[in-house]
Scaffold this motif. Structure first.
Motif: not given
Length: 93
Positions: A32-58
């Motif tokens: 869900t959008n809410e779950n992805m927001e939670f996951l992506l916020d956590g990755l940002r807090k951890l200073s993880i470098i990622f991209t998220y586009e068209n439901s693909i997380l790299t």
């Protein structure tokens, strides 16, 4: 860092069931959008470098320690809302 950790294992331990399409590339279409927001916020807090586009997380970083991941995503009362949508069916049956 425990060399046995992989991002997919860390995600599963936190309840994020995503399909690993290739090394550090995950299909998140079932989330869900809410779950992805939670996951992506956590990755940002951890200073993880990622991209998220068209439901693909790299993810570009090596996996972090499980302890660090748990501290970031393990919030008070997390998961308590899961499945409550059907509770009225059980209580009033």
């Amino acid at each position: 860092m425990n060399k046995m950790n992989k991002w997919n294992r860390l995600f599963i331990r936190q309840g994020f069931m995503v399909e690993e399409k290739s090394f550090n590339v995950f299909d998140c279409t079932s989330k869900t959008n809410e779950n992805m927001e939670f996951l992506l916020d956590g990755l940002r807090k951890l200073s993880i470098i990622f991209t998220y586009e068209n439901s693909i997380l790299t993810i570009s970083n090596e996996p972090i320690s499980e302890d660090l991941c748990l501290k970031c995503f393990d919030l008070k009362d997390r998961g308590r809302g899961e499945g409550l949508w059907f509770r009225h069916l059980v209580e009033y049956s």
